[in-house]
Design an enzyme around this catalytic site. Structure first.
Site, mmCIF file in Angstrom:
data_model
loop_
_atom_site.group_PDB
_atom_site.id
_atom_site.type_symbol
_atom_site.label_atom_id
_atom_site.label_comp_id
_atom_site.label_asym_id
_atom_site.label_seq_id
_atom_site.Cartn_x
_atom_site.Cartn_y
_atom_site.Cartn_z
ATOM 1 N N THR A 185 24.784 44.894 29.566
ATOM 2 C CA THR A 185 25.891 45.766 29.965
ATOM 3 C C THR A 185 25.696 47.101 29.255
ATOM 4 O OG1 THR A 185 27.288 45.046 28.147
ATOM 5 C CG2 THR A 185 27.475 43.808 30.195
ATOM 6 N N GLU A 330 27.643 41.924 35.111
ATOM 7 C CA GLU A 330 27.833 40.472 35.125
ATOM 8 C C GLU A 330 27.939 39.907 36.538
ATOM 9 O OE1 GLU A 330 29.323 42.699 33.295
ATOM 10 O OE2 GLU A 330 29.968 41.955 31.343
ATOM 11 N N LYS A 439 49.636 51.725 26.603
ATOM 12 C CA LYS A 439 50.906 51.012 26.459
ATOM 13 C C LYS A 439 51.904 51.937 25.790
ATOM 14 C CE LYS A 439 48.061 47.131 26.558
ATOM 15 N NZ LYS A 439 46.697 47.399 26.154
ATOM 16 N N TRP A 444 53.330 50.204 30.882
ATOM 17 C CA TRP A 444 51.921 50.525 31.057
ATOM 18 C C TRP A 444 51.736 51.833 31.804
ATOM 19 C CZ3 TRP A 444 49.070 45.549 33.126
ATOM 20 C CH2 TRP A 444 49.077 44.576 32.120
HETATM 21 P P1 ADP Z 1 30.092 48.674 31.344
HETATM 22 O O1 ADP Z 1 31.105 47.542 31.326
HETATM 23 O O2 ADP Z 1 29.347 48.778 30.076
HETATM 24 O O3 ADP Z 1 30.666 49.984 31.835
HETATM 25 P P2 ADP Z 1 29.182 47.995 33.961
HETATM 26 O O4 ADP Z 1 28.486 49.087 34.648
HETATM 27 O O5 ADP Z 1 28.783 46.615 34.219
HETATM 28 O O6 ADP Z 1 29.040 48.281 32.438
HETATM 29 O O7 ADP Z 1 30.726 48.221 34.265
HETATM 30 C C1 ADP Z 1 31.556 47.362 34.976
HETATM 31 C C2 ADP Z 1 32.943 47.918 34.959
HETATM 32 O O8 ADP Z 1 32.989 49.181 35.621
HETATM 33 C C3 ADP Z 1 33.972 47.095 35.677
HETATM 34 O O9 ADP Z 1 34.423 46.018 34.888
HETATM 35 C C4 ADP Z 1 35.071 48.128 35.930
HETATM 36 O O10 ADP Z 1 35.868 48.324 34.788
HETATM 37 C C5 ADP Z 1 34.274 49.385 36.174
HETATM 38 N N1 ADP Z 1 34.169 49.618 37.622
HETATM 39 C C6 ADP Z 1 33.142 49.339 38.437
HETATM 40 N N2 ADP Z 1 33.389 49.730 39.704
HETATM 41 C C7 ADP Z 1 34.634 50.274 39.702
HETATM 42 C C8 ADP Z 1 35.480 50.850 40.700
HETATM 43 N N3 ADP Z 1 35.110 51.002 41.962
HETATM 44 N N4 ADP Z 1 36.714 51.275 40.309
HETATM 45 C C9 ADP Z 1 37.119 51.159 39.025
HETATM 46 N N5 ADP Z 1 36.362 50.643 38.047
HETATM 47 C C10 ADP Z 1 35.137 50.195 38.373
#
Ligand code: ADP
Length: 558
Positions: A185, A330, A439, A444
């Protein structure tokens, strides 16, 4: 009762064989700044066989990790093809992390060899002395002799290494559940954690990417992969392209808006994918110097929330359709894609297109409340999103069978850390990441909703909202915005603009203006960095006094 079906394992070697024979004339093209280096899939197949021989000769065998430290280019795709097909494991290293983080990830994964782009050698030299398991470095497009390597590490030049090897390789029949690739990640909210994809998960994910409800990648497409090949498998584009024989267009290191637009003018891709910040930049550039983008039938954008304004601007001014998708490292990464239901078009479709997307059959999703109970899928109840399915990871990689990040899993479900709603017909709307939600006074505030509302102002290029401690309300939002050159808006103007669009008590008091919002290694707003800069007093904060403007006490006071 057993089935009568053949038990043919789902293997990435099948995709390679298919693409390089049936679609031998399809191409992968890498932008050089003034033209493209072109490799046909026939040549890709020949070179993949040679690389498999060469790696075998270096002692790389089944299950061994081969790292890549590369831009999106022909040679990176070659590694995507050869390494898993021969039974080794492709480990895409994120070139934008700090050297210590890259070393942590490569050591944790136990990479035995790394393929490095010549133009990245200076960055890699800072990492190499810290690598404990790497024995071979292969330099692509560069002068291997110029790489300073510690004792015990052999350095090779890719073309020289391939030369003389046969262009056919007997790719083994592999267990479809064995490891094909791994990716960490990007660590937006915590330490990088390793996910190991199987041949089966990649195969099924590719099939989905090629369906019309996935990304609709099809034969004849020219797929521009701007999303890095080290960011969650470039969202599955390379293997999806092989699956249907679509051509690939690679930007290499030319990732700024102008070169991307030059590349698009020359290569006329039919499909493209990148995070919102990239498209923000491209939009500003193409607004300033319009060019025909009619060759793009769709652009998939995800990785962080896509501002609705960005979608509208591309569609209204340039005829480009942006499709939002949600996913994670993931989840391989395609979780859901925001296609509207059939028959719903134009303005009506936006209600669906601004969601994170609709879940496909293989990705089961549920929302869970703070007390662990499942919440209704009614588009209203807000909870943590949990997912499961054949291309969702069941754990994080641990070299010593220990548990890494086990709190991210519950009863066979992946806890995403994302908070949102799901409708009865399967559309996900994210409110925020649990770690970014603000918060304030027991209620929220969605940082994403505020960001989208602020970015709807024509003077705003980027806006990130992050929570900071507040004596009275526990936490309050701070806005870090980047304005267009010559913009006249200031904190007062933007706050007034927000006033009609968000609840009064949510209106931020603290504003800061930066030339650019800091980004993570994969181009997301870096709220960890912003919070750190805020608490060390580095940011110039304009405070619009809440009492004088009578703002944030009203809703909670009643
Ligand atoms: P990291 O968690 O390190 O940023 P990732 O690229 O795997 O690595 O990120 C996944 C996260 O990115 C998701 O859990 C979400 O929070 C965010 N994410 C992905 N696509 C979207 C989207 N279309 N809208 C909002 N958040 C998104």
């Amino acid at each position: 009762m057993p089935s009568t079906m053949q038990d043919e394992p789902l293997s990435l070697a099948t995709l390679l064989r298919y693409a390089t024979t049936v679609h031998a004339d399809a191409t992968v093209r890498t932008w050089t700044g003034s033209g493209s280096r072109v490799l046909t899939y026939r040549e890709l197949g020949d070179r993949a066989a040679q690389l498999a021989h060469a790696l075998t000769a270096l002692g790389i065998g089944r299950g061994d990790r081969v790292g890549t430290f590369m831009w999106n280019n022909n040679e990176h795709l070659l590694a995507y093809c050869a390494v898993p097909a021969m039974g080794a494991v492709l480990h895409t290293l994120n070139i934008r992390l700090f050297p210590e983080q890259i070393a942590f990830v490569a050591n944790h994964a136990g990479d035995k060899a790394v393929i490095v782009d010549g133009s990245l050698m200076p960055a890699f030299e800072q990492v190499l002395p810290q690598l404990r398991t790497v024995r071979h470095v292969i330099v692509a497009n560069g002068d291997a002799a110029a790489l300073r390597a510690p004792e015990g590490v052999a350095v090779h030049e890719l073309d020289t290494l391939l030369a003389g090897h046969s262009s056919t390789f007997d790719f083994p029949l592999l267990d479809e559940r064995s490891a094909a690739a791994m990716c960490y990640t990007s660590g937006t909210t915590g330490d990088p954690k390793g996910v190991v994809y199987s041949h089966r998960s990649n195969w099924l994910h590719s099939m989905h990417a090629c369906t019309t409800d996935g990304m609709g990648i099809r034969t004849g497409d020219r797929v521009l992969a701007i999303v890095p090949l080290f960011h969650a498998n470039a969202w599955g584009l390379p293997y999806a392209a092989l699956m249907v024989g679509a051509s690939l267009v690679m930007p290499d290191r030319f990732l700024q808006p102008s070169p991307l637009l030059e590349l698009m003018a020359a290569e006329r891709p039919s499909f493209a994918a990148a995070v919102p910040t990239v498209w923000n930049g491209v939009l500003a550039a193409v607004d300033a110097a319009p060019q025909d983008l009619g060759h793009l039938r769709a652009v998939v954008v995800g990785g962080s929330a896509v501002p609705p304004q960005l979608m509208r601007a591309f569609e209204d001014r340039h005829g480009v359709r942006i499709i939002q998708a949600w996913g994670m490292t993931e989840t391989s990464p395609l979780g859901c894609v925001a296609w509207p239901p059939p028959g719903i078009e134009g303005e009506d479709a936006y209600a669906y297109r601004v969601t994170q997307g609709r879940f496909p059959a293989p990705v089961q999703a549920r929302l869970v409340g703070d007390d662990g109970t499942e919440l209704p899928r009614d588009g209203k109840a807000v909870g943590e999103l949990e997912v499961r399915g054949p291309w969702i990871t069941a754990s994080y990689y641990s070299p010593d069978a220990g548990t890494v990040g086990s709190d991210a899993f519950r009863d066979g479900w992946l806890r995403t850390g994302d908070v949102g709603t799901i409708t009865a017909d399967g559309y996900l709307t994210l409110v925020d990441r649990a770690k970014d939600i603000i918060k304030s006074g027991g209620e929220w505030i969605s940082s994403v909703a505020l960001e989208n509302a602020i970015m709807a102002h024509p003077d705003v290029v980027e806006a990130a909202v992050f929570g900071v401690p507040d004596e009275r309300w526990d936490e309050r939002p701070v806005v870090a915005a980047a304005l267009r050159a010559g913009a006249e808006a200031d904190a007062g103007v933007l706050r007034a603009f927000l006033a009609g669009r968000t609840a009064k008590w949510q209106l931020p008091e603290r504003w800061t203006f930066l030339p650019e919002v800091p980004k993570t290694s994969v181009g997301k707003f870096d709220k960890k960095a912003l919070r750190a800069r805020y608490s060390s007093g580095e940011l110039d904060i304009v405070v619009i006094d809440s009492t004088s403007t009578q703002t944030n006490s009203d809703s909670r006071a009643g």
